[in-house]
Design an enzyme around this catalytic site. Structure first.
Site, PDB file in Angstrom:
ATOM      1  N   TYR A   1     -15.006 -12.195  -0.298  1.00 13.62           N
ATOM      2  CA  TYR A   1     -15.811 -11.011  -0.626  1.00 13.62           C
ATOM      3  C   TYR A   1     -17.052 -11.402  -1.433  1.00 13.62           C
ATOM      4  CZ  TYR A   1     -12.303  -7.645   0.971  1.00 13.62           C
ATOM      5  OH  TYR A   1     -11.453  -6.891   1.746  1.00 13.62           O
TER       6      TYR A   1
ATOM      7  N   ARG B   1      -2.776   5.838   0.931  1.00 11.24           N
ATOM      8  CA  ARG B   1      -3.504   6.944   1.515  1.00 11.24           C
ATOM      9  C   ARG B   1      -2.675   7.862   2.401  1.00 11.24           C
ATOM     10  NH1 ARG B   1      -7.844   2.813   3.804  1.00 11.24           N
ATOM     11  NH2 ARG B   1      -5.882   1.695   4.110  1.00 11.24           N
TER      12      ARG B   1
ATOM     13  N   ARG C   1      -6.268  11.850  -6.388  1.00  7.08           N
ATOM     14  CA  ARG C   1      -7.442  10.996  -6.285  1.00  7.08           C
ATOM     15  C   ARG C   1      -8.703  11.766  -5.915  1.00  7.08           C
ATOM     16  NH1 ARG C   1      -8.359   6.150  -4.065  1.00  7.08           N
ATOM     17  NH2 ARG C   1     -10.489   6.862  -4.413  1.00  7.08           N
TER      18      ARG C   1
ATOM     19  N   ARG D   1       0.833  -1.191   0.000  1.00  7.01           N
ATOM     20  CA  ARG D   1       0.000   0.000   0.000  1.00  7.01           C
ATOM     21  C   ARG D   1       0.878   1.257   0.000  1.00  7.01           C
ATOM     22  NH1 ARG D   1      -3.390  -0.065   4.800  1.00  7.01           N
ATOM     23  NH2 ARG D   1      -4.356  -1.971   4.089  1.00  7.01           N
TER      24      ARG D   1
ATOM     25  N   ASP E   1      -6.600  -2.665  -7.278  1.00  6.46           N
ATOM     26  CA  ASP E   1      -7.356  -3.213  -6.156  1.00  6.46           C
ATOM     27  C   ASP E   1      -7.672  -4.664  -6.491  1.00  6.46           C
ATOM     28  OD1 ASP E   1      -9.075  -2.279  -3.595  1.00  6.46           O
ATOM     29  OD2 ASP E   1     -10.159  -3.827  -4.695  1.00  6.46           O
TER      30      ASP E   1
END
Length: 363
Positions: free
Chosen positions: A170, A50, A59, A46, A95
């Protein structure tokens, strides 16, 4: 490399053959191949994400899945941490649900929640949602990797995909879960349907990785984020065959294959057995013990606790030194965190950490 220096210049002016040789001789790929390295290579899971203000800026207002489908944006986001931190490899910005979205699964990534599937897979008829993935479905990936390899010069690019179990969790749950009761209910109660689901996901995942490798990725990492929810017996019987199928599908390309999961200390040997060349280790198991569990013939990746980065430079250095000491006898070691970079991490802490590992391990 300074915080603002781009890896694209002047290296991107090299002819393709020279760039290819430089990438093969990079510290990251040497470590993956368990060869001598000039320093322990560093990258962060990652790492594009973020914690970087420049990431949040580009973004802004763009949904996650849409951002994964814009080649120029993917290129910029992937390059940002390489420029800022001077890491030894770039990880393709994507992703794990991108290939599912590409084949038409009705899903979205909801802020603060994660992937949400409109029609969860609970019956055999639901498998019809999962058609084969073709290169045309993800042409934006091929385009983005072409742009990236032109910019990265001698810095390798790591391809990215979610493992069949994590994707299945998921799809069956319909979104994130802490208990995976629906997925496990299918795994225990209808093992044939479960096996068919994972086999189909293995085909999709393998196709997604092949696209990335053929476009220019120098290594691939399979993220089995939630495999730690499984016992070793359940993993061996119900998950390992599908993960092994993915790794076999890309074996012929000769690129290093990395396998990582969270809370997988009891599964490390099995994850290596699935076919990985490099086994990722979270922070719960020291690397020397992880090496014993995995066995010979594999490099290891990891494994500083991501929360250590909030403790201040002296504590970060002390804990990093512990990781490096436990890795001192390994056949190959790629330094990483034991999971992804946390959103509120100070980017400068990552830059200092990269420099510290490089300095302390210079040979």
């Amino acid at each position: 490399m300074s915080a603002n220096e781009s890896p694209a210049s002047p290296r991107s002016t090299q002819p393709p053959a020279a760039r290819s040789d430089a990438v093969k001789d990079s510290a990251f790929l040497k470590a993956c191949r368990r060869e001598p390295v000039p320093h322990t290579p560093v990258w962060f899971m990652r790492q594009a994400g973020r914690s970087l203000p420049e990431y949040r800026k580009v973004r802004e207002g763009i949904p996650m899945l849409e951002s994964c489908m814009r080649p120029e944006l993917v290129t910029e986001i992937t390059l940002q941490p390489v420029r800022r931190h001077g890491v030894d490899a770039a990880i393709y910005f994507s992703d794990i649900v991108v290939p599912l979205k590409a084949i038409g699964v009705d899903l979205d990534i909801k802020p603060g929640v994660g992937p949400v599937v409109e029609h969860p897979i609970r019956t055999r008829a639901d498998l019809a949602q999962l058609r084969d993935l073709t290169p045309e479905d993800v042409s934006y990936v091929t385009e983005a990797i072409g742009l990236l390899t032109a910019e990265l010069g001698s810095t390798p690019l790591i391809g990215f995909a979610g493992a069949p179990f994590t994707l299945a969790s998921y799809l069956v749950e319909g979104g994130p879960s802490r208990t995976y009761e629906n997925a496990k209910a299918m795994m225990y109660g209808d093992p044939e349907l479960w096996a068919d689901l994972l086999d189909r996901l293995a085909e999709i995942t393998a196709a997604f990785l092949r696209v990335q490798i053929e476009a220019g990725a120098s290594a691939v990492q399979l993220f089995d984020s939630w495999a730690g929810a499984l016992s070793p017996a359940d993993y061996r019987r119900s998950v390992l065959p599908a993960s092994a199928k993915v790794f076999r599908a890309v074996e012929g390309y000769g690129v290093p294959r990395i396998h990582f999961g969270v809370g997988t200390g009891e599964l490390l040997g099995l994850m290596g057995e699935a076919g990985a060349d490099v086994v990722g280790v979270d922070w719960r198991v020291p690397l020397d013990e992880a090496a014993r569990r995995v066995g010979p013939g594999k490099a290891l990746q990891g494994n500083l606790d991501p929360t250590v980065l909030f403790a201040g430079p002296e504590a970060v250095e002390a804990k990093t030194r512990e990781v490096l000491d436990t890795a001192s006898g390994l056949e190959g070691h790629v330094f990483n965190l034991g999971h992804g970079v946390m959103p509120s991490t100070d980017p400068d802490a990552l830059t200092r950490l990269t420099e510290y590992v490089h300095t302390q391990t210079a040979r």
